[in-house]
Write a protein that holds these residues in place. Structure first.
Motif, short mmCIF file in Angstrom:
data_model
loop_
_atom_site.label_atom_id
_atom_site.label_comp_id
_atom_site.label_asym_id
_atom_site.label_seq_id
_atom_site.Cartn_x
_atom_site.Cartn_y
_atom_site.Cartn_z
N ASP A 12 29.41 63.90 -1.15
CA ASP A 12 29.82 62.97 -2.41
C ASP A 12 29.70 61.36 -1.93
O ASP A 12 29.41 60.65 -2.86
CB ASP A 12 31.33 63.41 -2.82
CG ASP A 12 31.33 64.81 -3.38
OD1 ASP A 12 30.71 65.30 -3.76
OD2 ASP A 12 32.63 65.05 -3.20
N GLU A 13 29.87 61.15 -0.85
CA GLU A 13 29.68 59.59 -0.33
C GLU A 13 28.50 59.47 -0.50
O GLU A 13 28.00 58.08 -1.04
CB GLU A 13 30.39 59.28 1.00
CG GLU A 13 31.82 59.40 1.10
CD GLU A 13 32.37 59.38 2.48
OE1 GLU A 13 33.59 58.93 2.75
OE2 GLU A 13 31.31 59.69 3.51
N ALA A 14 27.33 60.11 -0.13
CA ALA A 14 25.81 59.94 -0.44
C ALA A 14 25.59 59.78 -1.71
O ALA A 14 24.83 58.71 -1.94
CB ALA A 14 25.29 60.92 0.45
N LEU A 15 26.20 60.74 -2.45
CA LEU A 15 25.71 60.45 -4.00
C LEU A 15 26.32 59.23 -4.49
O LEU A 15 25.47 58.63 -5.64
CB LEU A 15 26.58 61.66 -4.76
CG LEU A 15 25.98 61.92 -6.11
CD1 LEU A 15 24.53 61.87 -6.38
CD2 LEU A 15 26.66 63.36 -6.65
N LEU A 99 17.99 66.09 10.81
CA LEU A 99 18.23 64.78 10.61
C LEU A 99 19.88 64.94 9.99
O LEU A 99 20.35 63.59 9.96
CB LEU A 99 17.51 64.00 9.44
CG LEU A 99 15.89 64.03 9.95
CD1 LEU A 99 15.14 63.39 8.99
CD2 LEU A 99 15.81 63.17 11.32
N GLY A 100 20.46 65.65 9.67
CA GLY A 100 21.55 65.74 9.37
C GLY A 100 22.06 65.26 7.96
O GLY A 100 23.19 64.94 7.61
N VAL A 101 21.05 65.33 6.83
CA VAL A 101 21.34 64.89 5.77
C VAL A 101 22.47 65.74 4.99
O VAL A 101 22.34 66.83 4.84
CB VAL A 101 20.05 64.49 4.90
CG1 VAL A 101 19.08 63.58 5.58
CG2 VAL A 101 19.52 65.72 4.50
N PRO A 102 23.33 64.89 4.19
CA PRO A 102 24.39 65.62 3.61
C PRO A 102 23.98 65.90 2.18
O PRO A 102 24.99 66.60 1.39
CB PRO A 102 25.56 64.76 3.73
CG PRO A 102 25.05 63.27 3.67
CD PRO A 102 23.55 63.70 4.29
N GLY A 184 30.43 73.30 2.55
CA GLY A 184 30.56 71.86 2.11
C GLY A 184 29.98 70.77 2.90
O GLY A 184 30.05 69.58 2.54
N ALA A 185 28.80 71.01 3.80
CA ALA A 185 28.38 70.03 4.62
C ALA A 185 27.07 69.32 3.76
O ALA A 185 26.45 68.49 4.27
CB ALA A 185 27.82 70.37 5.95
N ASP A 201 19.90 59.65 -14.50
CA ASP A 201 21.19 60.54 -14.82
C ASP A 201 21.12 61.52 -13.91
O ASP A 201 20.02 62.25 -13.47
CB ASP A 201 20.76 61.11 -16.21
CG ASP A 201 20.68 60.47 -17.26
OD1 ASP A 201 21.58 59.24 -17.34
OD2 ASP A 201 20.28 60.40 -18.54
N PHE A 202 22.31 61.81 -13.31
CA PHE A 202 22.78 62.88 -12.37
C PHE A 202 23.13 64.09 -13.10
O PHE A 202 23.83 64.11 -13.73
CB PHE A 202 23.54 62.59 -11.28
CG PHE A 202 22.61 61.69 -10.35
CD1 PHE A 202 22.12 62.08 -9.30
CD2 PHE A 202 22.92 60.08 -10.44
CE1 PHE A 202 21.46 61.40 -8.35
CE2 PHE A 202 22.24 59.32 -9.49
CZ PHE A 202 21.45 59.72 -8.34
N LEU A 203 22.31 65.10 -12.93
CA LEU A 203 22.77 66.49 -13.91
C LEU A 203 23.98 67.24 -13.20
O LEU A 203 24.59 67.78 -13.94
CB LEU A 203 21.54 67.35 -13.71
CG LEU A 203 20.30 66.97 -14.16
CD1 LEU A 203 19.18 68.06 -14.07
CD2 LEU A 203 20.16 66.09 -15.31
N ASP A 204 24.59 66.62 -12.19
CA ASP A 204 25.67 67.32 -11.67
C ASP A 204 26.82 66.63 -12.77
O ASP A 204 27.91 67.58 -12.81
CB ASP A 204 26.26 66.59 -10.29
CG ASP A 204 26.54 65.41 -10.40
OD1 ASP A 204 25.36 64.55 -10.66
OD2 ASP A 204 27.64 64.77 -9.97
N GLU A 205 26.65 65.68 -13.28
CA GLU A 205 27.55 65.20 -14.34
C GLU A 205 27.86 65.83 -15.78
O GLU A 205 28.56 65.79 -16.47
CB GLU A 205 27.61 63.80 -14.76
CG GLU A 205 27.50 62.76 -13.30
CD GLU A 205 27.39 61.38 -13.65
OE1 GLU A 205 26.78 61.01 -14.47
OE2 GLU A 205 27.76 60.36 -13.13
N GLU A 206 27.02 66.90 -15.92
CA GLU A 206 26.77 67.68 -17.18
C GLU A 206 27.84 68.83 -17.07
O GLU A 206 28.42 69.27 -17.90
CB GLU A 206 25.34 68.23 -17.27
CG GLU A 206 24.09 67.24 -17.40
CD GLU A 206 22.92 67.91 -17.84
OE1 GLU A 206 23.02 69.07 -17.42
OE2 GLU A 206 22.00 67.51 -18.07
N ARG A 207 28.04 69.07 -15.58
CA ARG A 207 28.99 70.33 -15.59
C ARG A 207 30.48 69.98 -15.98
O ARG A 207 30.95 68.97 -15.95
CB ARG A 207 28.94 70.77 -14.02
CG ARG A 207 27.84 71.06 -13.65
CD ARG A 207 27.85 71.54 -12.17
NE ARG A 207 28.37 70.51 -11.29
CZ ARG A 207 28.51 70.52 -10.24
NH1 ARG A 207 28.07 71.69 -9.53
NH2 ARG A 207 28.76 69.46 -9.27
#
Length: 207
Positions: A12-15, A99-102, A184-185, A201-207
């Motif tokens: 969530d911080e990365a987003l 690389l551990g990207v979240p 959740g990582a 637009d981030f489609l996660d906001e459609e939910r």
């Protein structure tokens, strides 16, 4: 390997960093990420990008600029139509496991030339050269899934393609991607870029 001296961001911080960057981009805010010799020397030792991007090769869609990010911050995989080919999938797995990207973002855009060609294949039986046809084959399901009566079938298909790739990464990928999502990582989200306004637009906001 990841640079363990840097703090690990949550998905969530990365987003949130990406969304803030696009807001600055829309405001025409001056942004000068560090690209001096010290920054380059630091990155020569290790990289720790905070997000991986699967994006279209279109020259009008450069993720670093749209989100005002600098050297070493985004791990970007680009191909025509942001398709989930073997090379793209392997690159995303590398970003997560090594690389551990979240966060993984799959981003399509309006007026996509690859989707326009795929629409032409289905609607007009157009033919393209062998290698181009191979790329378009992976886009045809999105064209067929899109509303055939949509005002703009190319853009509707581009959105369907993003959702399809996100779905595959969330549900059908290898354990290397599914397991960190379960705990959740890692988060996988879709995005859509508007060429005329610069808005993502981030489609996660459609939910």
């Amino acid at each position: 390997m990841p640079d363990d001296t840097l703090p690990q961001l949550s998905p969530d911080e990365a987003l949130a960093l990406l969304k803030d960057g696009n807001r600055r981009f829309l405001d025409d805010a001056t942004y000068q990420p560090p690209i001096d010799r010290m920054r380059r020397l630091h990155l020569a030792a290790a990289q720790r990008p905070f997000a991986a991007y699967l994006s279209c090769s279109d020259s009008r869609v450069p993720p670093e600029l749209l989100f005002e990010r600098g050297l070493g911050e985004l791990f970007i995989v680009r191909n025509a139509g942001n398709t989930l080919c073997t090379s793209a999938l392997g690159s995303l797995e590398f970003a997560v496991t090594q690389l551990g990207v979240p966060l993984i973002v799959v981003m399509g855009h309006e007026a996509c030339g690859a989707l326009r060609a795929a629409v032409a294949v289905t609607r007009e039986q157009r033919q393209f050269s062998g290698n181009v046809s191979k790329v378009l084959q992976s886009l045809l399901p999105a064209v067929l899934e899109a509303d055939p009566w949509a005002e703009n079938l190319v853009d509707a298909a581009a959105l369907c393609n993003v959702r399809k790739v996100v779905r595959e990464l969330q549900q059908e990928a290898s354990p290397a991607l599914l397991e960190p999502q379960r705990r959740g990582a890692l988060r996988v989200v879709g995005a859509y870029y508007h060429l005329d306004t610069g808005r993502v637009d981030f489609l996660d906001e459609e939910r």
